[in-house]
Design a protein around this motif. Structure first.
Motif, short mmCIF file in Angstrom:
data_model
loop_
_atom_site.label_atom_id
_atom_site.label_comp_id
_atom_site.label_asym_id
_atom_site.label_seq_id
_atom_site.Cartn_x
_atom_site.Cartn_y
_atom_site.Cartn_z
N LYS A 240 0.82 -1.21 0.00
CA LYS A 240 0.00 0.00 0.00
C LYS A 240 0.86 1.26 0.00
CE LYS A 240 -4.22 -1.86 2.10
NZ LYS A 240 -5.13 -1.43 1.00
N ASP A 241 1.96 1.26 0.76
CA ASP A 241 2.85 2.42 0.77
C ASP A 241 3.47 2.64 -0.60
OD1 ASP A 241 2.31 2.84 3.43
OD2 ASP A 241 4.20 2.02 4.18
N ALA A 242 3.84 1.55 -1.27
CA ALA A 242 4.43 1.66 -2.61
C ALA A 242 3.41 2.19 -3.61
CB ALA A 242 4.97 0.31 -3.06
N ALA A 243 2.16 1.72 -3.48
CA ALA A 243 1.10 2.20 -4.37
C ALA A 243 0.86 3.69 -4.17
CB ALA A 243 -0.18 1.41 -4.11
N LEU A 248 -0.76 6.64 -7.14
CA LEU A 248 -2.11 6.13 -7.34
C LEU A 248 -3.08 6.84 -6.39
CD1 LEU A 248 -1.46 2.29 -7.68
CD2 LEU A 248 -1.77 3.96 -9.51
N ASP A 249 -4.34 6.94 -6.82
CA ASP A 249 -5.31 7.58 -5.94
C ASP A 249 -5.69 6.63 -4.82
OD1 ASP A 249 -7.35 5.80 -6.87
OD2 ASP A 249 -7.77 7.12 -8.56
N GLN A 250 -6.36 7.16 -3.79
CA GLN A 250 -6.62 6.39 -2.58
C GLN A 250 -7.51 5.19 -2.84
OE1 GLN A 250 -5.01 7.06 0.33
NE2 GLN A 250 -5.85 5.08 0.97
N GLU A 251 -8.42 5.30 -3.79
CA GLU A 251 -9.29 4.16 -4.10
C GLU A 251 -8.48 2.97 -4.59
OE1 GLU A 251 -13.17 3.04 -6.91
OE2 GLU A 251 -12.31 5.07 -6.94
N ASP A 252 -7.49 3.23 -5.43
CA ASP A 252 -6.63 2.15 -5.91
C ASP A 252 -5.73 1.62 -4.80
OD1 ASP A 252 -7.48 1.91 -8.56
OD2 ASP A 252 -6.20 3.54 -9.24
N VAL A 253 -5.21 2.52 -3.99
CA VAL A 253 -4.37 2.10 -2.86
C VAL A 253 -5.15 1.16 -1.96
CG1 VAL A 253 -3.16 2.87 -0.77
CG2 VAL A 253 -2.93 4.17 -2.90
#
Length: 305
Positions: A240-243, A248-253
């Protein structure tokens, strides 16, 4: 504990539950314990006996759980109730046909699809690797991300890898033995191989980490490697940190999880033309149904291209 109807002392299930330690994964033990505690609390609230339970009691419990819980959770709770009755050598109500009918009714009432983690495909992996810092943490993170993807690991499998489970080969690749997994409770293991790039990332990490640590990946404190394994939560946090760092936006994270290695790598293998038998062998899958869910979005991408 005394049953309400007979006033007979019933053995404490928690004491007998300890007999299961070592026979099941720690995560399974935690889930079963929580399931039995939920059943016991429900029985106390509804003024009925938990052990031994009647068929009617179990049916009513399953129906109540089915309102807010996923069918898979309800099924696991049923298994936990069954396990404790058998441990206590009490009459087991869970095989009665009324139980089966009740569970089928709960299952059919839930039409929602299982939640699927977002796949960390090769494009995402490359982006995640690119944002890692040039620090000891970055060395470890690059090796973990790349290895998790190429070995199609679950997060528990990745943090359980030990230094003696890997072997660098003459052609520059790496061989790894994944000794224990959710689908391999007795530790027969599966063998997997990496690319030269991933093998080099692991070598770079080991060159900094040093030779005297048992687990392949370990915590770092004040730029010193600590001789203990990482938690499974650390894998989820890494992804998640890498995303997030890659923009990436929060929805993708939020859609990524510790399972994203397996999902993304399986999707990539399908789009590269590998058949399901090869993908199942690569990831150690036993169920075609589970793999099929992972591949649905990859099928969509094939037609888009």
């Amino acid at each position: 504990m005394k049953t309400q109807d007979t006033n007979i002392e019933t053995p404490d299930w928690r004491t007998h539950f300890k007999r299961l330690e070592g026979a099941y994964a720690p995560a399974t033990m935690r889930s079963y314990r929580a399931d039995v505690e939920a059943f016991e609390a429900w029985c106390l609230e509804n003024k009925c006996d938990a052990f031994p339970a009647s068929v009617d009691t179990v049916c009513r419990f399953l129906q109540g759980q089915g309102v807010n819980k996923a069918p898979s959770t309800v099924r696991r709770r049923l298994y936990a109730i069954r396990k404790v009755h058998r441990l206590l050598q009490l009459p087991d109500p869970t095989y009665d046909e009324k139980i089966n009918i009740t569970y089928r009714r709960v299952n059919r009432a839930k039409l929602t699809r299982p939640k699927q983690a977002k796949g960390m495909t090769r494009d995402y992996l490359d982006s995640f690797l690119a944002v890692q810092p040039e620090t000891p943490w970055g060395l470890r993170n690059k090796a973990m991300l790349s290895l998790g993807y190429e070995l199609l690991t679950r997060r528990a499998e990745l943090v359980a890898l030990t230094t003696d489970a890997i072997e660098f080969r003459e052609d520059g690749t790496m061989r790894a033995i994944i000794r224990r997994s959710k689908a391999d409770p007795f530790g027969k293991g599966r063998i997997a191989f990496t690319s030269r790039q991933t093998a080099q990332l692991v070598q770079d990490w080991l060159a900094w980490r040093g030779p005297d640590i048992h687990h392949l990946f370990c915590p770092i404190y004040q730029e010193v490697a600590i001789d203990r394994p990482l938690s499974t939560t650390a894998v989820k946090r890494l992804i998640k940190d890498a995303a997030r760092a890659s923009g990436l936006d929060q929805e993708d994270v939020d859609a990524f999880s510790g399972h994203s290695f397996r999902v993304g790598a399986a999707q990539d293998l399908l789009t590269l033309g590998y058949d399901t038998a090869a993908i199942m062998r690569a990831g150690g899958w036993k169920s075609l149904g589970v793999l099929s869910r992972y591949l649905e979005l990859a099928e969509h991408n094939v037609w888009k291209n």
